[in-house]
Design a protein around this motif. Sequence first.
Motif, PDB file in Angstrom:
ATOM      1  N   VAL A  43       0.801  -1.050   0.007  1.00  0.00           N
ATOM      2  CA  VAL A  43      -0.218   0.061   0.059  1.00  0.00           C
ATOM      3  C   VAL A  43       0.825   1.200  -0.120  1.00  0.00           C
ATOM      4  CG1 VAL A  43      -1.576   1.258   1.369  1.00  0.00           C
ATOM      5  CG2 VAL A  43      -2.103  -1.275   1.230  1.00  0.00           C
ATOM      6  N   ARG A  44       0.411   2.236  -0.660  1.00  0.00           N
ATOM      7  CA  ARG A  44       1.409   3.415  -0.935  1.00  0.00           C
ATOM      8  C   ARG A  44       0.462   4.529  -0.403  1.00  0.00           C
ATOM      9  NH1 ARG A  44       5.149   0.754  -0.646  1.00  0.00           N
ATOM     10  NH2 ARG A  44       6.180  -0.182  -2.743  1.00  0.00           N
ATOM     11  N   SER A  45      -0.808   4.446  -0.547  1.00  0.00           N
ATOM     12  CA  SER A  45      -1.588   5.461  -0.109  1.00  0.00           C
ATOM     13  C   SER A  45      -3.166   5.068   0.358  1.00  0.00           C
ATOM     14  CB  SER A  45      -2.057   6.897  -1.178  1.00  0.00           C
ATOM     15  OG  SER A  45      -0.880   7.369  -1.329  1.00  0.00           O
ATOM     16  N   LEU A  46      -3.386   5.084   1.678  1.00  0.00           N
ATOM     17  CA  LEU A  46      -5.021   4.666   2.044  1.00  0.00           C
ATOM     18  C   LEU A  46      -5.920   5.684   2.331  1.00  0.00           C
ATOM     19  CD1 LEU A  46      -6.634   2.465   3.642  1.00  0.00           C
ATOM     20  CD2 LEU A  46      -5.386   3.146   5.662  1.00  0.00           C
ATOM     21  N   SER A  47      -7.003   5.397   1.888  1.00  0.00           N
ATOM     22  CA  SER A  47      -8.052   6.531   1.767  1.00  0.00           C
ATOM     23  C   SER A  47      -8.914   6.345   2.985  1.00  0.00           C
ATOM     24  CB  SER A  47      -8.898   6.219   0.561  1.00  0.00           C
ATOM     25  OG  SER A  47     -10.175   7.126   0.773  1.00  0.00           O
ATOM     26  N   VAL A  95      -4.391   3.088  -3.171  1.00  0.00           N
ATOM     27  CA  VAL A  95      -3.481   2.772  -4.233  1.00  0.00           C
ATOM     28  C   VAL A  95      -2.239   2.415  -3.639  1.00  0.00           C
ATOM     29  CG1 VAL A  95      -1.836   4.245  -5.723  1.00  0.00           C
ATOM     30  CG2 VAL A  95      -4.501   4.897  -5.358  1.00  0.00           C
ATOM     31  N   GLY A  96      -1.908   0.946  -4.457  1.00  0.00           N
ATOM     32  CA  GLY A  96      -0.803   0.315  -4.109  1.00  0.00           C
ATOM     33  C   GLY A  96      -0.013   0.039  -5.172  1.00  0.00           C
ATOM     34  N   GLU A  97       1.143  -0.612  -4.724  1.00  0.00           N
ATOM     35  CA  GLU A  97       2.007  -1.188  -6.032  1.00  0.00           C
ATOM     36  C   GLU A  97       2.262  -2.559  -5.804  1.00  0.00           C
ATOM     37  OE1 GLU A  97       6.944  -0.851  -7.162  1.00  0.00           O
ATOM     38  OE2 GLU A  97       6.087   0.571  -5.643  1.00  0.00           O
ATOM     39  N   ALA A 106      -4.953  11.018  -6.021  1.00  0.00           N
ATOM     40  CA  ALA A 106      -6.305  11.738  -6.667  1.00  0.00           C
ATOM     41  C   ALA A 106      -7.183  10.519  -6.954  1.00  0.00           C
ATOM     42  CB  ALA A 106      -5.851  12.564  -7.901  1.00  0.00           C
ATOM     43  N   ALA A 107      -6.734   9.353  -7.414  1.00  0.00           N
ATOM     44  CA  ALA A 107      -7.596   8.217  -7.797  1.00  0.00           C
ATOM     45  C   ALA A 107      -8.263   7.925  -6.487  1.00  0.00           C
ATOM     46  CB  ALA A 107      -6.680   7.065  -8.007  1.00  0.00           C
ATOM     47  N   LEU A 108      -8.132   8.424  -5.196  1.00  0.00           N
ATOM     48  CA  LEU A 108      -8.613   8.086  -4.125  1.00  0.00           C
ATOM     49  C   LEU A 108      -9.642   8.911  -3.625  1.00  0.00           C
ATOM     50  CD1 LEU A 108      -5.738   6.495  -1.863  1.00  0.00           C
ATOM     51  CD2 LEU A 108      -7.625   5.409  -3.110  1.00  0.00           C
ATOM     52  N   GLY A 109      -9.642  10.200  -4.208  1.00  0.00           N
ATOM     53  CA  GLY A 109     -10.193  11.496  -4.067  1.00  0.00           C
ATOM     54  C   GLY A 109     -11.039  11.953  -4.993  1.00  0.00           C
ATOM     55  N   ALA A 110     -10.509  13.040  -5.800  1.00  0.00           N
ATOM     56  CA  ALA A 110     -11.289  13.544  -6.832  1.00  0.00           C
ATOM     57  C   ALA A 110     -11.592  12.746  -8.139  1.00  0.00           C
ATOM     58  CB  ALA A 110     -10.337  14.992  -7.390  1.00  0.00           C
ATOM     59  N   LEU A 111     -10.720  11.585  -8.449  1.00  0.00           N
ATOM     60  CA  LEU A 111     -10.988  10.894  -9.241  1.00  0.00           C
ATOM     61  C   LEU A 111     -11.517   9.576  -8.983  1.00  0.00           C
ATOM     62  CD1 LEU A 111      -7.905  11.378 -11.634  1.00  0.00           C
ATOM     63  CD2 LEU A 111     -10.188  12.306 -12.014  1.00  0.00           C
ATOM     64  N   GLY A 112     -11.596   9.362  -7.602  1.00  0.00           N
ATOM     65  CA  GLY A 112     -12.140   8.112  -7.015  1.00  0.00           C
ATOM     66  C   GLY A 112     -13.564   8.324  -6.339  1.00  0.00           C
ATOM     67  N   VAL A 156      -7.757  18.759  -3.148  1.00  0.00           N
ATOM     68  CA  VAL A 156      -7.306  19.154  -1.714  1.00  0.00           C
ATOM     69  C   VAL A 156      -7.118  17.757  -0.838  1.00  0.00           C
ATOM     70  CG1 VAL A 156      -7.717  20.541   0.259  1.00  0.00           C
ATOM     71  CG2 VAL A 156      -8.343  21.489  -1.828  1.00  0.00           C
ATOM     72  N   GLU A 157      -6.015  17.579  -0.420  1.00  0.00           N
ATOM     73  CA  GLU A 157      -5.826  16.418   0.429  1.00  0.00           C
ATOM     74  C   GLU A 157      -5.028  16.711   1.614  1.00  0.00           C
ATOM     75  OE1 GLU A 157      -5.390  13.620  -3.571  1.00  0.00           O
ATOM     76  OE2 GLU A 157      -3.652  13.994  -2.362  1.00  0.00           O
ATOM     77  N   ASP A 158      -5.738  15.726   2.814  1.00  0.00           N
ATOM     78  CA  ASP A 158      -5.014  15.979   4.104  1.00  0.00           C
ATOM     79  C   ASP A 158      -4.019  14.677   4.409  1.00  0.00           C
ATOM     80  OD1 ASP A 158      -4.605  16.549   6.471  1.00  0.00           O
ATOM     81  OD2 ASP A 158      -6.853  16.715   7.141  1.00  0.00           O
ATOM     82  N   HIS A 159      -2.868  14.777   4.314  1.00  0.00           N
ATOM     83  CA  HIS A 159      -2.279  13.672   4.294  1.00  0.00           C
ATOM     84  C   HIS A 159      -1.468  13.405   5.473  1.00  0.00           C
ATOM     85  CE1 HIS A 159      -1.435  12.598  -0.169  1.00  0.00           C
ATOM     86  NE2 HIS A 159      -1.932  13.986  -0.317  1.00  0.00           N
ATOM     87  N   TYR A 160      -1.313  12.034   5.904  1.00  0.00           N
ATOM     88  CA  TYR A 160      -0.538  11.466   7.057  1.00  0.00           C
ATOM     89  C   TYR A 160       0.406  10.640   6.759  1.00  0.00           C
ATOM     90  CZ  TYR A 160      -4.439  13.815   9.744  1.00  0.00           C
ATOM     91  OH  TYR A 160      -5.475  14.661  10.130  1.00  0.00           O
ATOM     92  N   SER A 161       1.394  10.447   7.472  1.00  0.00           N
ATOM     93  CA  SER A 161       2.546   9.864   7.016  1.00  0.00           C
ATOM     94  C   SER A 161       2.616   8.469   8.167  1.00  0.00           C
ATOM     95  CB  SER A 161       3.998  10.362   7.079  1.00  0.00           C
ATOM     96  OG  SER A 161       4.912   9.698   6.732  1.00  0.00           O
TER      97      SER A 161
END
Length: 338
Positions: free
Chosen positions: A47-51, A81-83, A128-134, A306-311
């Motif tokens: 996983v690279r980005s979790l919604s 979105v993952g690899e 963006a595939a998790l947000g505006a395009l998801g 507009v995305e609110d990112h956490y690491s």
Amino acid sequence: MDPQQNPSDPAAVVLARVPDGVPTPADFRVVRLPRSPLVDGQVRIAVRSLSLDPYQRSTLGGRHLGDAPVGPGDVPPGRSVGEVVESRFPGLAVGQHVLAETGWRAETVVDGAAATPVSVPAGVPLSAALGALGMPGLTAYAGHVRQLRPVAGETVVIGSATGGVGAVAGQLARLAGARTVGIVGSEEKAKLADGPLGYDAVVRRGPDLADELAAACPDGIHAYLHLGDQETLDVVMERLAIGARVSLCGLMDQYNGSAPTRLRAGAVMAARAEVVGMVVFDHADLSSEHVEHVGALLASGELVTVEDHYSGIEQAPTAFARLMGGQNVGKVVVDIES
């Protein structure tokens, strides 16, 4: 984490207890789960980005539109979105980025047929595939074209105006020529709505909402996307213009255990209003159209995401608690290092 767990196993988040009201980080626990074996037809995804999305709250101890209930010890649902890091599915190669239902995990195994290759316009982040395009973007797009249907000169009010759904819906209404009014819950969100998101007016939730909304909507409200609480809905319904369209899209307070949301029937009747429930799964036929249209707007800069990112996966509980407490600014995404 449990010191007896293997530190080489991938990290995940499980429910520690069913939340009472707004979730807190203590309602979750970070663990390490044994790496699943791979069989023919499957892929292993890092996983690279979790919604993180509000609907997930209603799965915790309950059920959301067919999703299985999540109990203590279970991994909450979530799209990522993952690899692809290992593949036994001929349609997906190692190194390919995909969209898949992974849950709150750093790594998982899924059927290859259930993973969709991710493609975004040049210059647009994969998240963006998790947000505006998801899913949030499709919710906003379907609400815009099928339920709100704004035309030039009308006033459109968007609840939770800077969130994953509201931010896209507000921009789509503005680009259609409507006058847009955003409802927000903080000064930070007001600045975002008034600035990059381009709302014509911004009002604050709370005791002064009725007066602020009356000043911002002197000709009434022609379309309203509801993503908020009972008090906000009550105020908006009393400002509807004749023939108004209302999309009931999100019930944030109800997700957190408040009483069932009620509609003011008299206000609906007086406005001859059309009130429609939004369930995004009903609008899957718009998926390609949504991605093409919103993708072009993102690529041209006419629409911003507009995305609110956490690491780090360990930040998912905090990120979710802030989301459900209304403290997020934009679509919530948890990034997981490769």
